[in-house]
Design a protein around this motif. Structure first.
Motif, PDB file in Angstrom:
ATOM      1  N   GLY A  89      32.435  37.866  40.858  1.00  0.00           N
ATOM      2  CA  GLY A  89      32.250  39.379  41.337  1.00  0.00           C
ATOM      3  C   GLY A  89      31.557  39.486  42.444  1.00  0.00           C
ATOM      4  O   GLY A  89      31.767  40.302  43.327  1.00  0.00           O
TER       5      GLY A  89
ATOM      6  N   SER B  75      33.044  37.829  45.422  1.00  0.00           N
ATOM      7  CA  SER B  75      34.236  38.505  45.893  1.00  0.00           C
ATOM      8  C   SER B  75      33.647  39.826  46.784  1.00  0.00           C
ATOM      9  O   SER B  75      34.352  39.919  47.909  1.00  0.00           O
ATOM     10  CB  SER B  75      34.696  39.326  44.779  1.00  0.00           C
ATOM     11  OG  SER B  75      35.457  38.237  44.007  1.00  0.00           O
ATOM     12  N   TYR B  76      32.885  40.242  46.384  1.00  0.00           N
ATOM     13  CA  TYR B  76      32.271  41.528  47.125  1.00  0.00           C
ATOM     14  C   TYR B  76      31.683  40.997  48.539  1.00  0.00           C
ATOM     15  O   TYR B  76      32.046  41.475  49.735  1.00  0.00           O
ATOM     16  CB  TYR B  76      30.994  42.227  46.512  1.00  0.00           C
ATOM     17  CG  TYR B  76      30.369  43.321  47.238  1.00  0.00           C
ATOM     18  CD1 TYR B  76      30.933  44.443  47.603  1.00  0.00           C
ATOM     19  CD2 TYR B  76      28.966  42.847  47.922  1.00  0.00           C
ATOM     20  CE1 TYR B  76      30.405  45.461  48.345  1.00  0.00           C
ATOM     21  CE2 TYR B  76      28.519  43.847  48.676  1.00  0.00           C
ATOM     22  CZ  TYR B  76      29.101  45.229  48.974  1.00  0.00           C
ATOM     23  OH  TYR B  76      28.546  46.042  49.700  1.00  0.00           O
TER      24      TYR B  76
ATOM     25  N   SER C 229      34.682  39.345  50.899  1.00  0.00           N
ATOM     26  CA  SER C 229      35.884  39.809  51.218  1.00  0.00           C
ATOM     27  C   SER C 229      35.845  40.863  52.473  1.00  0.00           C
ATOM     28  O   SER C 229      36.794  41.713  52.667  1.00  0.00           O
ATOM     29  CB  SER C 229      36.264  40.902  49.943  1.00  0.00           C
ATOM     30  OG  SER C 229      36.676  39.685  48.948  1.00  0.00           O
TER      31      SER C 229
ATOM     32  N   GLN D  34      40.862  41.872  49.828  1.00  0.00           N
ATOM     33  CA  GLN D  34      40.859  41.760  48.369  1.00  0.00           C
ATOM     34  C   GLN D  34      41.497  40.572  47.655  1.00  0.00           C
ATOM     35  O   GLN D  34      40.804  40.330  46.688  1.00  0.00           O
ATOM     36  CB  GLN D  34      41.439  43.126  47.928  1.00  0.00           C
ATOM     37  CG  GLN D  34      40.472  44.457  48.443  1.00  0.00           C
ATOM     38  CD  GLN D  34      40.920  45.739  47.712  1.00  0.00           C
ATOM     39  OE1 GLN D  34      41.825  45.687  46.995  1.00  0.00           O
ATOM     40  NE2 GLN D  34      40.311  46.977  48.061  1.00  0.00           N
TER      41      GLN D  34
ATOM     42  N   GLY E 166      38.958  38.101  46.519  1.00  0.00           N
ATOM     43  CA  GLY E 166      38.404  38.417  45.136  1.00  0.00           C
ATOM     44  C   GLY E 166      39.180  37.998  44.084  1.00  0.00           C
ATOM     45  O   GLY E 166      38.374  37.468  43.100  1.00  0.00           O
TER      46      GLY E 166
ATOM     47  N   TRP F 282      33.640  40.069  35.991  1.00  0.00           N
ATOM     48  CA  TRP F 282      33.963  40.026  37.272  1.00  0.00           C
ATOM     49  C   TRP F 282      34.407  41.195  37.814  1.00  0.00           C
ATOM     50  O   TRP F 282      33.835  41.807  38.904  1.00  0.00           O
ATOM     51  CB  TRP F 282      35.288  39.040  37.664  1.00  0.00           C
ATOM     52  CG  TRP F 282      36.114  39.295  38.953  1.00  0.00           C
ATOM     53  CD1 TRP F 282      35.598  38.546  40.115  1.00  0.00           C
ATOM     54  CD2 TRP F 282      37.245  40.068  39.273  1.00  0.00           C
ATOM     55  NE1 TRP F 282      36.574  39.057  41.091  1.00  0.00           N
ATOM     56  CE2 TRP F 282      37.310  39.733  40.514  1.00  0.00           C
ATOM     57  CE3 TRP F 282      37.906  40.706  38.518  1.00  0.00           C
ATOM     58  CZ2 TRP F 282      38.515  40.344  41.078  1.00  0.00           C
ATOM     59  CZ3 TRP F 282      39.034  41.151  39.097  1.00  0.00           C
ATOM     60  CH2 TRP F 282      39.417  41.247  40.439  1.00  0.00           C
TER      61      TRP F 282
ATOM     62  N   SER G 256      31.231  43.723  37.821  1.00  0.00           N
ATOM     63  CA  SER G 256      30.206  43.598  38.902  1.00  0.00           C
ATOM     64  C   SER G 256      30.638  43.896  40.175  1.00  0.00           C
ATOM     65  O   SER G 256      30.177  44.299  41.309  1.00  0.00           O
ATOM     66  CB  SER G 256      29.830  41.878  38.757  1.00  0.00           C
ATOM     67  OG  SER G 256      30.789  40.952  38.978  1.00  0.00           O
ATOM     68  N   TRP G 257      32.017  43.566  40.342  1.00  0.00           N
ATOM     69  CA  TRP G 257      32.652  43.582  41.869  1.00  0.00           C
ATOM     70  C   TRP G 257      32.700  45.261  41.967  1.00  0.00           C
ATOM     71  O   TRP G 257      32.363  45.880  42.957  1.00  0.00           O
ATOM     72  CB  TRP G 257      34.119  43.306  41.965  1.00  0.00           C
ATOM     73  CG  TRP G 257      34.365  43.258  43.396  1.00  0.00           C
ATOM     74  CD1 TRP G 257      33.920  43.441  44.469  1.00  0.00           C
ATOM     75  CD2 TRP G 257      35.755  42.871  43.687  1.00  0.00           C
ATOM     76  NE1 TRP G 257      34.717  43.208  45.449  1.00  0.00           N
ATOM     77  CE2 TRP G 257      35.954  43.043  45.097  1.00  0.00           C
ATOM     78  CE3 TRP G 257      36.929  42.658  43.037  1.00  0.00           C
ATOM     79  CZ2 TRP G 257      37.308  42.627  45.935  1.00  0.00           C
ATOM     80  CZ3 TRP G 257      38.201  42.287  43.683  1.00  0.00           C
ATOM     81  CH2 TRP G 257      38.214  42.514  45.023  1.00  0.00           C
TER      82      TRP G 257
END
Length: 125
Positions: A48, A51-52, A55, A68, A71, A112, A115-116
Motif C-alpha cells: 500500500g 502503491s501510494y 503511482s 493506479q 498499485g 493494502w 493503507s493506500w
C-alpha cells in the motif's frame, strides 16, 4: 503382568487417538499461523505504501493517481512474494491449501487497501 499403577500411567497414551496432536504441536502450529498472518499484514502495508509513493502525485480534483495500475501490481507482487518470505523464515509453505492461500491473499489485500486509502485521503495538496 502389569500392576494397577502401571495401567493407570499408560492409560492416557492408549486413549490418545491417531490424528490427535499434543500441546506442543498445537502451540507450534498456532505460532506458525501467527507468523503467516503477520507476513500477510506487513506485505499488505508495504504494498500500500509503495502503491501510494510510486503511482504518481494525487490529483486534488479527483483524489486519484495517474498510474493506479502500479498499485494493483504491487498488491499482486505482495501476495506472490509471501512464498519466498515463508522460505526465508522456514515455514513449510507446501502444506498450505487453497483456503490458506486465499486467507493470505485476502489479508494482504485488506491491509493494502486500507493503507493506500489512508495515504490517499490524508494527502494535503
Amino acid at each position: 503382568m502389569m500392576s494397577e499403577a502401571e495401567i493407570v500411567q499408560t492409560a492416557p497414551e492408549v486413549r490418545k487417538e491417531k490424528g490427535e496432536k499434543n500441546r506442543e504441536q498445537k502451540q507450534a502450529e498456532h505460532i506458525q499461523r501467527i507468523h503467516r498472518t503477520l507476513v500477510a499484514c506487513f506485505m499488505g502495508i508495504a504494498a500500500g505504501l509503495l502503491s501510494y509513493y510510486l503511482s504518481g502525485s494525487v490529483d486534488p480534483a479527483t483524489g486519484m493517481q495517474p498510474n493506479q495500475i502500479i498499485g494493483v501490481l504491487f498488491l499482486m507482487a505482495g501476495v506472490v512474494f509471501q512464498k519466498h518470505i515463508f522460505m526465508l523464515i522456514r515455514i513449510d509453505y507446501t502444506e498450505l491449501g487453497n483456503k490458506d492461500w486465499f486467507y493470505q491473499a485476502f489479508m494482504t489485500f485488506a491491509l493494502w487497501f486500507i493503507s493506500w486509502s489512508v495515504m490517499l485521503t490524508t494527502t494535503t495538496q
